[in-house]
Design an enzyme around this catalytic site. Sequence first.
Site, PDB file in Angstrom:
ATOM      1  N   SER A 129      14.322  -3.971   8.020  1.00 24.96           N
ATOM      2  CA  SER A 129      13.478  -4.561   8.772  1.00 24.96           C
ATOM      3  C   SER A 129      13.383  -5.944   8.238  1.00 24.96           C
ATOM      4  O   SER A 129      13.841  -6.890   8.348  1.00 24.96           O
ATOM      5  CB  SER A 129      12.280  -3.535   9.039  1.00 24.96           C
ATOM      6  OG  SER A 129      11.648  -4.104   9.919  1.00 24.96           O
TER       7      SER A 129
ATOM      8  N   ASP B  42      11.280  -9.831  14.306  1.00 17.95           N
ATOM      9  CA  ASP B  42      11.526  -9.660  12.800  1.00 17.95           C
ATOM     10  C   ASP B  42      12.978  -9.178  12.498  1.00 17.95           C
ATOM     11  O   ASP B  42      13.531  -9.345  13.634  1.00 17.95           O
ATOM     12  CB  ASP B  42      10.607  -8.132  12.212  1.00 17.95           C
ATOM     13  CG  ASP B  42      10.774  -7.061  12.530  1.00 17.95           C
ATOM     14  OD1 ASP B  42      11.357  -6.971  13.897  1.00 17.95           O
ATOM     15  OD2 ASP B  42      10.556  -6.055  12.086  1.00 17.95           O
TER      16      ASP B  42
ATOM     17  N   ALA C 198      -1.344  -4.930  15.019  1.00 15.46           N
ATOM     18  CA  ALA C 198      -1.739  -6.244  15.196  1.00 15.46           C
ATOM     19  C   ALA C 198      -0.416  -7.199  14.487  1.00 15.46           C
ATOM     20  O   ALA C 198      -0.268  -8.155  14.830  1.00 15.46           O
ATOM     21  CB  ALA C 198      -2.792  -6.568  13.868  1.00 15.46           C
ATOM     22  N   ASN C 199       0.576  -6.237  13.907  1.00 14.13           N
ATOM     23  CA  ASN C 199       1.712  -7.170  13.218  1.00 14.13           C
ATOM     24  C   ASN C 199       2.953  -7.401  14.521  1.00 14.13           C
ATOM     25  O   ASN C 199       4.006  -7.776  14.071  1.00 14.13           O
ATOM     26  CB  ASN C 199       2.325  -6.388  12.108  1.00 14.13           C
ATOM     27  CG  ASN C 199       3.022  -4.884  12.739  1.00 14.13           C
ATOM     28  OD1 ASN C 199       3.038  -4.378  14.032  1.00 14.13           O
ATOM     29  ND2 ASN C 199       3.030  -3.977  11.639  1.00 14.13           N
TER      30      ASN C 199
ATOM     31  N   ARG D 204      -8.044   0.558   2.268  1.00 15.77           N
ATOM     32  CA  ARG D 204      -7.339   1.942   2.077  1.00 15.77           C
ATOM     33  C   ARG D 204      -6.107   1.640   1.175  1.00 15.77           C
ATOM     34  O   ARG D 204      -5.941   0.615   1.060  1.00 15.77           O
ATOM     35  CB  ARG D 204      -6.740   2.095   3.508  1.00 15.77           C
ATOM     36  CG  ARG D 204      -5.967   0.932   4.101  1.00 15.77           C
ATOM     37  CD  ARG D 204      -5.468   1.134   5.324  1.00 15.77           C
ATOM     38  NE  ARG D 204      -4.309   1.711   5.150  1.00 15.77           N
ATOM     39  CZ  ARG D 204      -2.966   1.419   5.155  1.00 15.77           C
ATOM     40  NH1 ARG D 204      -2.913   0.304   4.905  1.00 15.77           N
ATOM     41  NH2 ARG D 204      -1.838   2.269   5.319  1.00 15.77           N
ATOM     42  N   PRO D 205      -5.714   2.949   0.659  1.00 19.96           N
ATOM     43  CA  PRO D 205      -4.635   2.727  -0.486  1.00 19.96           C
ATOM     44  C   PRO D 205      -3.403   2.332   0.298  1.00 19.96           C
ATOM     45  O   PRO D 205      -3.126   2.696   1.406  1.00 19.96           O
ATOM     46  CB  PRO D 205      -4.732   4.154  -1.123  1.00 19.96           C
ATOM     47  CG  PRO D 205      -5.236   4.984  -0.209  1.00 19.96           C
ATOM     48  CD  PRO D 205      -6.172   4.312   0.849  1.00 19.96           C
ATOM     49  N   SER D 206      -2.574   1.666  -0.314  1.00 19.65           N
ATOM     50  CA  SER D 206      -1.285   1.279  -0.094  1.00 19.65           C
ATOM     51  C   SER D 206      -0.449   2.525   0.031  1.00 19.65           C
ATOM     52  O   SER D 206      -0.679   3.533  -0.868  1.00 19.65           O
ATOM     53  CB  SER D 206      -0.596   0.289  -1.003  1.00 19.65           C
ATOM     54  OG  SER D 206       0.818   0.336  -0.688  1.00 19.65           O
TER      55      SER D 206
END
Length: 541
Positions: free
Chosen positions: A64, A276, A371-372, A497-499
Amino acid sequence: MDFEALKSSSALHPKPAGLTLQYGTAGFRARAEQLDHVVFRMGLLAVLRSKAVAATIGVMVTASHNPEEDNGIKLVDPLGEMLHPSWEEYATKLANAEEQELQKVINEICQKAAVNLHKDASVFIGRDTRPSSKKLSQSVIDAILVLGGHYHDYGLVTTPQLHYMVCCQNTQGCYGKATVEGYYEKLSKAFMELIKQSHSSGESQRHLKIDCANGIGALKLSEMKPYFPQEVLIHIYNDGTKEKLNHLCGADFVKVHQKPPGGLDMKPNERCCSFDGDADRIVYYYKDGTGHFHLIDGDKIATLISIFLKELLAKVRQNFRMAVVQTAYANGSSTRYLEETVKVPVHCVKTGVKHLHHKAQEFDVGVYFEANGHGTVLFSKAAETKIRQLVKEEKDDEKREAAKVLENMIDLINQTVGDAISDMLVIEAILALKGLTVQQWDAIYADLPNRLLKVQVADRRVIDTTDAERRVVTPPGLQEKIDALVKKYKLSRAFVRPSGTEDVVRIYAEADTQENADALAHEVSLAVYHLAGGKGAPPQL
């Protein structure tokens, strides 16, 4: 199963010592040179999955929006959706198995998932334009053949096209023809039907500049150009002939850096968009008369589509349940506008496309976008059947015409997954039908200023969240601290938040001014650093 043949074939795709990878929402991603054993084993898993569900499974070789040196692989389930969570576990186990454990792990999967090894297996394969993709997809084919599966290699396709093809195949053509031409024909026919009814607002409306991230989107858009009506003038930039994939361009670059991509010359008030690398995300943008850059992200795309569909649903006067699904990253202004002005229920779910898709399936019309710029619209079977029936049988002109527009929207939208080409055509059709300029669309609501930060921690697992990742459960005291900080600023909120992939904690903050959003994000990052085991020097403003 011929385990001797499997053993000798697998030995040609050896696993590097000490490498462990995890199958996530995006499948596996790593440096291309580390992936040969993984893609071979995912070829094996695709055959097992196909036998287990008696349907065609997709395998897409892509990373991606990652840099060109990386690659990845993900599996596509029968209706074009993402791999079932229980099989994500099997994928991780199989990818990380040592050579001598391979047979044991495969037997375990067959047992747990009730795989009937006597069933036929069918796999569709696609790949992006990375230099490493062709060789890696050949490793997938090696695996399919060793297990006696059938395959169709589509070669270079966008990720959403492969999802589409798998769905077409498993619905016996009900969703469309399982060919790239079938995809172009279905989408362009629906698009032409829609814009036939638009009252064109001048020549400039029809021009669109597209940054294709030097990826597969450029290739496929060029193929699709002959299918478009003359009044649509698309101009392709970053087509992969000169520069590297995703380098200083593409939807992710534009969204993260809030600036136009390289390789695209923007004049004031021109409508532009970016795909993308594998064409499953899209963002729009323009420069105003003063040269100021305006980004139109997934939240605003979801809002435009929701306004349009809500108006049509009101005209057909059916009791359809419509909702918008967002994550905690959605701008607060979009949520407020959708709930208070458009009057559409908004649901918040955990980050990750699979969570959004799953929630959207609960409604007759479910709009979801991150949102991306990754998102789509789902229509329930009942709603789709009713809409198509109204087109055929409804006597009332207004109701029938609205149903016809909805029917074309259903055909134009790729319901299997976010699709930059399909989403672009949906947006272009709506702007034409509503006679909106890109500036008018942008002016629907003003985004609240926001800031994204990350803090390195010793172990990301110390952070546990609830309420769709909007509140922290552990470590103790952190949520109370965030609540106190948020109270200091107007129109503010913040969450951490954790990745999913690295030992960092991601921080999002928004407030009434950019200065306040930056200050809030910084103060929250300090709280995370002190209460959640920050590494290195404390965050600096």
